[in-house]
Design an enzyme around this catalytic site. Structure first.
Site, PDB file in Angstrom:
ATOM      1  N   LYS A 174      31.799 -18.314 -25.973  1.00 15.25           N
ATOM      2  CA  LYS A 174      31.439 -16.548 -25.875  1.00 15.25           C
ATOM      3  C   LYS A 174      32.029 -16.017 -26.889  1.00 15.25           C
ATOM      4  O   LYS A 174      31.389 -14.750 -27.113  1.00 15.25           O
ATOM      5  CB  LYS A 174      31.930 -16.268 -24.696  1.00 15.25           C
ATOM      6  CG  LYS A 174      31.109 -16.949 -23.239  1.00 15.25           C
ATOM      7  CD  LYS A 174      31.358 -16.403 -21.991  1.00 15.25           C
ATOM      8  CE  LYS A 174      30.385 -16.963 -21.033  1.00 15.25           C
ATOM      9  NZ  LYS A 174      30.903 -18.605 -20.790  1.00 15.25           N
TER      10      LYS A 174
HETATM   11  C1  LIG Z   1      30.090 -19.436 -20.305  1.00 11.50           C
HETATM   12  C2  LIG Z   1      30.469 -20.836 -20.396  1.00 11.50           C
HETATM   13  C3  LIG Z   1      29.267 -21.721 -20.318  1.00 11.50           C
HETATM   14  C4  LIG Z   1      27.941 -21.802 -19.595  1.00 11.50           C
HETATM   15  O1  LIG Z   1      27.329 -20.934 -20.585  1.00 11.50           O
HETATM   16  P1  LIG Z   1      25.859 -20.147 -20.070  1.00 11.50           P
HETATM   17  O2  LIG Z   1      25.343 -19.381 -21.179  1.00 11.50           O
HETATM   18  O3  LIG Z   1      26.411 -19.266 -18.785  1.00 11.50           O
HETATM   19  O4  LIG Z   1      24.990 -21.068 -19.549  1.00 11.50           O
HETATM   20  C5  LIG Z   1      29.622 -23.154 -20.284  1.00 11.50           C
HETATM   21  N1  LIG Z   1      30.848 -23.485 -20.737  1.00 11.50           N
HETATM   22  C6  LIG Z   1      32.035 -22.692 -21.071  1.00 11.50           C
HETATM   23  C7  LIG Z   1      33.159 -22.906 -21.436  1.00 11.50           C
HETATM   24  C8  LIG Z   1      31.742 -21.213 -20.684  1.00 11.50           C
HETATM   25  O5  LIG Z   1      32.557 -20.307 -21.049  1.00 11.50           O
END
Ligand SMILES: *Cc1c(COP(=O)(O)O)cnc(C)c1O
Length: 456
Positions: free
Chosen positions: A110
């Site tokens: 993120k």
């Molecule tokens: C947010 C997240 C996901 C999922 O991603 P999306 O965009 O919500 O599909 C997968 N792995 C980690 C470690 C995350 O923080």
């Protein structure tokens, strides 16, 4: 490039307007008027670029209301916080290529979007002489990436609610050691649901929301999707042949960015959508059944969702850009908790996606097996992806997205391989640091009063 809503009641707005609007005012999601196509010659030229240079070239196709030099500056600053010189390196492990998206300040993918979004918000707020107070709830993992995106920025403050003493040691460490004066960690005496309900109630008070210029940084913001498109193009450029990309999926934000990159480049043969036991998207791809059931907590908590907030964007393209049909379908879904698809639609979905899931024991077994075979430690989210990728890769060169650093989930890793992963510098540095948090009861009025006293 102009932007419009998936539900058809907002159109012809600029990129900056789309970023500031977040959710479209008609309840839909914002998308670009068209998805630009990139020809082979351009791809070849791009293959020599650094990551920030590529980001600039990709983003500029979608952004025409920020001067190029300014956009370059925003991108350079966003990725200067990453600890790896390649930003998102791709490493070959066994039969798979792993794209490590976890070299940002909070060790999860993120950061790739939120480091950029924080810079972008600061820039746009300054240009419009506006201020913003970001409000959000976290069960632990996404809060820290949002905090690191906003900390120390002008004209912005951030209020993140987390359930007091119910987040992991590392999650708490990452959030509460940020002591910048514009960051407020609110530890709520209650559950994550209490935190979410408080945030919902506050956003529902439109007068309050307007007075304190409350905003969100959730994954429906178009700028987050756009920042994520870049690394799919980055992956495509590393190979001559078309590739499959496997994505550990929750809210469909990350994989939707992959869908855009697939359309742009024509070089992603299929996207492999991997879920944990919360398998609504697996059922969608394989059986055309998109129906809610209750959320099961797992060892890959960032994928524990039932309603995928970015799914509507894909529906728009699946329904041949028929905004009316999207609006009707989403209203019906709100009432019934279910969308079903025709055979023809399912065929179309299967041209874009393959999908599988991993149970928690599959996940632990995969961490163990992959470690035994390659010496590489996967975090539990990435392990869900690797399990499914090995099943569905076929003969294709396959890139698996590594969405978090294993050190963020030491308990799951220890359970799988008998020891914790080594702590990276980004975590060791935080231990023993001063912490700042405010404990509040699970009471919306008390949280509102806190915001009144501390909003900028
Ligand atoms: C947010 C997240 C996901 C999922 O991603 P999306 O965009 O919500 O599909 C997968 N792995 C980690 C470690 C995350 O923080």
């Amino acid at each position: 490039m102009r932007y419009k809503s998936t539900r058809g009641q907002v159109s012809d707005i600029s990129f900056s307007q789309a970023v500031m609007m977040g959710l479209a005012t008609d309840g839909g999601l914002l998308i670009p008027d068209e998805i630009p196509e990139v020809d082979a010659k351009t791809l070849k030229r791009w293959s020599r670029l650094t990551y920030p240079e590529l980001a600039f070239n990709v983003m500029r196709l979608f952004i025409d209301d920020i001067p190029e030099e300014d956009l370059k500056g925003l991108i350079d600053r966003a990725y200067s916080t990453f600890s790896h010189p390649e930003i998102v390196p791709i490493v070959k492990k066994g039969e798979l290529h792993i794209m490590e998206l976890f070299h940002g300040p909070t060790l999860a993918f993120k950061d790739v979007a939120l480091q950029f979004l924080g810079n972008l918000f600061e820039y746009l707020l300054e240009r419009r002489s506006e201020k913003m107070n970001i409000l959000g709830a976290t069960s632990g993992d996404t809060g820290s990436a949002a905090i690191y995106g906003v900390k120390g920025r002008k004209n912005m403050a951030i209020f993140i609610l987390h359930p007091h003493k119910r987040v992991s040691y590392i999650q708490e460490l990452q959030m509460t050691t940020v002591t910048d004066p514009n960051v407020f960690n609110l530890a709520i005496e209650g559950t994550f649901d209490d935190c979410q309900n408080i945030v919902k109630e506050i956003f529902g008070d439109l007068e309050f929301k307007e007075r304190y210029k409350l905003g969100a940084v959730n994954s429906i913001n178009w700028a987050r999707v756009l920042a994520q498109v870049v690394y799919y193009v980055w992956a495509v450029l590393k190979f001559e042949e078309p590739i499959r990309v496997c994505v550990p999926t929750g809210n469909f934000g990350n994989i939707f960015a992959g869908f855009i990159a697939k359309r742009m480049t024509g070089k992603i043969e299929r996207l492999i959508l991997a879920t944990n036991e919360n398998d609504i998207l697996y059922r969608f791809v394989n059986f055309g059944d998109y129906s809610i059931s209750s959320v099961v907590p797992t060892i890959s908590p960032s994928m524990d969702i039932q309603i995928a907030s970015n799914f509507e964007r894909y529906l728009y393209y699946l329904f041949n850009e028929d905004a009316q049909k999207v609006a009707e379908t989403m209203l019906k879904f709100k009432k019934t908790g279910r969308i079903t698809f025709t055979g023809e639609e399912i065929e179309k979905v299967k041209k874009d996606f393959l999908s599988g899931y991993a149970t928690q024991s599959d996940t632990l077994n995969t961490i163990k097996r992959f470690f035994d075979e390659t010496g590489y430690i996967l975090d539990p989210h990435t392990a869900v992806g690797v399990k499914v990728a090995l099943e569905l890769k076929g003969d294709f060169t396959t890139v698996c997205l590594a969405t978090a650093h294993p050190a963020k989930f030491p308990d799951a890793v220890k359970k799988a391989i008998g020891r914790e992963p080594e702590k990276p510098k980004a975590i060791k540095e935080l231990e023993g640091r001063e912490k700042r948090l405010t404990v509040l009861p699970a009471d919306t009025e008390r949280v509102k009063r806190f915001i009144e006293e501390h909003a900028i």
